[in-house]
Design an enzyme around this catalytic site. Sequence first.
Site, PDB file in Angstrom:
ATOM      1  N   ASP A 165       0.870  -1.177   0.000  1.00  0.00           N
ATOM      2  CA  ASP A 165       0.000   0.000   0.000  1.00  0.00           C
ATOM      3  C   ASP A 165       0.905   1.224   0.000  1.00  0.00           C
ATOM      4  O   ASP A 165       1.507   1.575   1.021  1.00  0.00           O
ATOM      5  CB  ASP A 165      -0.907  -0.002   1.231  1.00  0.00           C
ATOM      6  CG  ASP A 165      -1.881   1.178   1.205  1.00  0.00           C
ATOM      7  OD1 ASP A 165      -1.687   2.105   0.385  1.00  0.00           O
ATOM      8  OD2 ASP A 165      -2.836   1.168   2.004  1.00  0.00           O
ATOM      9  N   TYR A 184      -5.282  16.259  -9.207  1.00  0.00           N
ATOM     10  CA  TYR A 184      -4.737  15.098  -9.934  1.00  0.00           C
ATOM     11  C   TYR A 184      -3.739  15.572 -10.990  1.00  0.00           C
ATOM     12  O   TYR A 184      -2.642  15.012 -11.120  1.00  0.00           O
ATOM     13  CB  TYR A 184      -5.903  14.337 -10.577  1.00  0.00           C
ATOM     14  CG  TYR A 184      -5.491  13.217 -11.517  1.00  0.00           C
ATOM     15  CD1 TYR A 184      -4.937  12.046 -11.033  1.00  0.00           C
ATOM     16  CD2 TYR A 184      -5.674  13.353 -12.898  1.00  0.00           C
ATOM     17  CE1 TYR A 184      -4.566  11.016 -11.902  1.00  0.00           C
ATOM     18  CE2 TYR A 184      -5.318  12.339 -13.772  1.00  0.00           C
ATOM     19  CZ  TYR A 184      -4.763  11.173 -13.273  1.00  0.00           C
ATOM     20  OH  TYR A 184      -4.397  10.165 -14.125  1.00  0.00           O
ATOM     21  N   LYS A 216       0.377  14.707 -11.563  1.00  0.00           N
ATOM     22  CA  LYS A 216       0.951  14.164 -12.801  1.00  0.00           C
ATOM     23  C   LYS A 216       1.993  15.125 -13.384  1.00  0.00           C
ATOM     24  O   LYS A 216       3.004  14.695 -13.942  1.00  0.00           O
ATOM     25  CB  LYS A 216      -0.168  13.861 -13.803  1.00  0.00           C
ATOM     26  CG  LYS A 216      -1.028  12.676 -13.384  1.00  0.00           C
ATOM     27  CD  LYS A 216      -0.173  11.415 -13.290  1.00  0.00           C
ATOM     28  CE  LYS A 216      -0.936  10.192 -12.862  1.00  0.00           C
ATOM     29  NZ  LYS A 216      -0.116   8.965 -12.869  1.00  0.00           N
ATOM     30  N   THR A 251      -9.823   0.634 -20.045  1.00  0.00           N
ATOM     31  CA  THR A 251      -9.272  -0.570 -19.441  1.00  0.00           C
ATOM     32  C   THR A 251     -10.431  -1.524 -19.175  1.00  0.00           C
ATOM     33  O   THR A 251     -11.607  -1.137 -19.282  1.00  0.00           O
ATOM     34  CB  THR A 251      -8.557  -0.256 -18.107  1.00  0.00           C
ATOM     35  OG1 THR A 251      -9.538   0.098 -17.128  1.00  0.00           O
ATOM     36  CG2 THR A 251      -7.550   0.872 -18.253  1.00  0.00           C
TER      37      THR A 251
HETATM   38  N1  LIG Z   1      -7.285   5.209 -17.580  1.00  0.00           N
HETATM   39  C1  LIG Z   1      -7.063   6.450 -18.021  1.00  0.00           C
HETATM   40  O1  LIG Z   1      -7.889   7.039 -18.755  1.00  0.00           O
HETATM   41  C2  LIG Z   1      -5.764   7.148 -17.702  1.00  0.00           C
HETATM   42  C3  LIG Z   1      -5.454   8.328 -18.398  1.00  0.00           C
HETATM   43  C4  LIG Z   1      -4.259   8.970 -18.133  1.00  0.00           C
HETATM   44  C5  LIG Z   1      -3.382   8.448 -17.198  1.00  0.00           C
HETATM   45  N2  LIG Z   1      -3.724   7.302 -16.522  1.00  0.00           N
HETATM   46  C6  LIG Z   1      -2.752   6.804 -15.544  1.00  0.00           C
HETATM   47  O2  LIG Z   1      -2.526   5.429 -15.773  1.00  0.00           O
HETATM   48  C7  LIG Z   1      -2.239   4.774 -14.538  1.00  0.00           C
HETATM   49  C8  LIG Z   1      -3.167   3.590 -14.351  1.00  0.00           C
HETATM   50  O3  LIG Z   1      -4.521   4.034 -14.377  1.00  0.00           O
HETATM   51  P1  LIG Z   1      -5.727   3.008 -14.580  1.00  0.00           P
HETATM   52  O4  LIG Z   1      -6.761   3.689 -15.382  1.00  0.00           O
HETATM   53  O5  LIG Z   1      -5.217   1.700 -15.018  1.00  0.00           O
HETATM   54  O6  LIG Z   1      -6.272   2.945 -13.066  1.00  0.00           O
HETATM   55  P2  LIG Z   1      -6.722   1.726 -12.145  1.00  0.00           P
HETATM   56  O7  LIG Z   1      -7.325   0.612 -12.928  1.00  0.00           O
HETATM   57  O8  LIG Z   1      -7.532   2.329 -11.046  1.00  0.00           O
HETATM   58  O9  LIG Z   1      -5.348   1.208 -11.552  1.00  0.00           O
HETATM   59  C9  LIG Z   1      -4.694   1.894 -10.537  1.00  0.00           C
HETATM   60  C10 LIG Z   1      -3.719   0.937  -9.907  1.00  0.00           C
HETATM   61  O10 LIG Z   1      -3.048   1.626  -8.855  1.00  0.00           O
HETATM   62  C11 LIG Z   1      -3.065   0.824  -7.704  1.00  0.00           C
HETATM   63  N3  LIG Z   1      -3.128   1.632  -6.497  1.00  0.00           N
HETATM   64  C12 LIG Z   1      -4.004   2.629  -6.206  1.00  0.00           C
HETATM   65  N4  LIG Z   1      -3.772   3.081  -4.952  1.00  0.00           N
HETATM   66  C13 LIG Z   1      -2.723   2.355  -4.469  1.00  0.00           C
HETATM   67  C14 LIG Z   1      -2.026   2.334  -3.238  1.00  0.00           C
HETATM   68  N5  LIG Z   1      -2.369   3.130  -2.212  1.00  0.00           N
HETATM   69  N6  LIG Z   1      -1.002   1.477  -3.073  1.00  0.00           N
HETATM   70  C15 LIG Z   1      -0.646   0.628  -4.086  1.00  0.00           C
HETATM   71  N7  LIG Z   1      -1.277   0.580  -5.275  1.00  0.00           N
HETATM   72  C16 LIG Z   1      -2.314   1.442  -5.455  1.00  0.00           C
HETATM   73  C17 LIG Z   1      -4.302  -0.067  -7.825  1.00  0.00           C
HETATM   74  O11 LIG Z   1      -4.054  -1.307  -7.180  1.00  0.00           O
HETATM   75  P3  LIG Z   1      -4.873  -1.857  -5.890  1.00  0.00           P
HETATM   76  O12 LIG Z   1      -6.289  -1.487  -6.070  1.00  0.00           O
HETATM   77  O13 LIG Z   1      -4.581  -3.340  -5.905  1.00  0.00           O
HETATM   78  O14 LIG Z   1      -4.211  -1.180  -4.747  1.00  0.00           O
HETATM   79  C18 LIG Z   1      -4.403  -0.291  -9.325  1.00  0.00           C
HETATM   80  O15 LIG Z   1      -3.703  -1.446  -9.699  1.00  0.00           O
HETATM   81  C19 LIG Z   1      -2.337   5.835 -13.459  1.00  0.00           C
HETATM   82  O16 LIG Z   1      -1.061   6.359 -13.201  1.00  0.00           O
HETATM   83  C20 LIG Z   1      -3.212   6.902 -14.092  1.00  0.00           C
HETATM   84  O17 LIG Z   1      -2.986   8.168 -13.544  1.00  0.00           O
HETATM   85  C21 LIG Z   1      -4.879   6.642 -16.748  1.00  0.00           C
END
Ligand SMILES: NC(=O)c1ccc[n+]([C@@H]2O[C@H](COP(=O)([O-])OP(=O)(O)OC[C@H]3O[C@@H](n4cnc5c(N)ncnc54)[C@H](OP(=O)(O)O)[C@@H]3O)[C@@H](O)[C@H]2O)c1
Length: 257
Positions: free
Chosen positions: A69, A164, A168, A199
Site C-alpha cells: 500500500d 490530480y 501528474k 481498461t
Molecule cells: N485510464 C485512463 O484514462 C488514464 C489516463 C491517463 C493516465 N492514466 C494513468 O494510468 C495509470 C493507471 O490508471 P488506470 O486507469 O489503469 O487505473 P486503475 O485501474 O484504477 O489502476 C490503478 C492501480 O493503482 C493501484 N493503487 C491505487 N492506490 C494504491 C495504493 N495506495 N497502493 C498501491 N497501489 C495502489 C491499484 O491497485 P490496488 O487497487 O490493488 O491497490 C491499481 O492497480 C495511473 O497512473 C493513471 O494516472 C490513466
Amino acid sequence: MTTPVSSPQLSGRRALVTGSTSGIGRSVALALAREGAAVVVSGRDDAAGEAVIKEIHAAGGTAHFVRADLAEGGLAVARLAREAAERVGGPINLLVNNAAVLIPAQSLTEVGEQMADAAFGVNVKAPALLVAALAPAMVDSGGGVIVNIGSISGAIGSPVSALYGATKAALHSLTASWAAELAPKGVRVNAVVPGPTMTRENAPYHAVLRDIASVAPDGRPGTSDEVADAVVFLAGDRAAHIHGATLPVDGGYLAAR
Ligand SMILES: NC(=O)c1ccc[n+]([C@@H]2O[C@H](COP(=O)([O-])OP(=O)(O)OC[C@H]3O[C@@H](n4cnc5c(N)ncnc54)[C@H](OP(=O)(O)O)[C@@H]3O)[C@@H](O)[C@H]2O)c1
C-alpha cells in the site's frame, strides 16, 4: 513463406510494475512478461494480483506478486523495493511507476486534506521514494530503465482535475530531473503520457472516455494495450538514446489543443 519470429526484447530484465493488479498496469505487466521480463506485480488487492500472476504464468511468463500500500509511506515503499528484488532474484532493473490515486472530478473547493495527502502520497511521494530505493542498485548492477505513467491532465489546465493534474505534472517534472541525474549513470528515465484510456476495469466509463476523446485528432480513447506497447518500446534497447521524454499516447489530444 515462413513468418519471422521476433525474439523477446526484454529477456533478463527484472521488472517491478506498481499498480499492476488492474487497468493499464495489468496490461503493462502482461506485455513486459510477454517480452521476456520477470515481472513483480504489485498493489493492495491480493486476489487481483494473484489473478494477474496466473494470467502471466498461463502465457508462459514469469511473475510474482508483492502486496504494497503505497499510501503507507516510506517503510512500505522500502519493503516493496526489498521484497521485489528478493522475489526476482536480483536488483530490479526495470521500474514502471504506474500506481495512482485517480481522483473523481472535483472543483477546488472540494479538495480536502485527506484527498491531497492521498494523491500526492501515492502519485508523487511513493515514486520518488521508490526511485531513491531502486536506482542505486540499478547503477551498481550495470544500468536500468524507469518508465513513469503520467497523464495528459499533467500537461493541461482543467476546471475539474487540478489536484490530480498537479500530481501528474510533478511526475513529468521528476521524469526530466531523474533523466538528467541518472542518464550519465546508465539509467534511462522516460514517461508515457496517456490520454483517455479504456481498461477492463473502467468499462462503466468507456462512454465518458469516448466523449472526452472525441475532440482529439483520432477521435477515440486509447486502450491499455496501446499504453503498454509504448512502455515496452521505452523499456527496450531500441529506445537506447531516449532520455527524459514524455511520450503522449493520446490520439493527438495534446498536439491539437
Ligand atoms: N485510464 C485512463 O484514462 C488514464 C489516463 C491517463 C493516465 N492514466 C494513468 O494510468 C495509470 C493507471 O490508471 P488506470 O486507469 O489503469 O487505473 P486503475 O485501474 O484504477 O489502476 C490503478 C492501480 O493503482 C493501484 N493503487 C491505487 N492506490 C494504491 C495504493 N495506495 N497502493 C498501491 N497501489 C495502489 C491499484 O491497485 P490496488 O487497487 O490493488 O491497490 C491499481 O492497480 C495511473 O497512473 C493513471 O494516472 C490513466
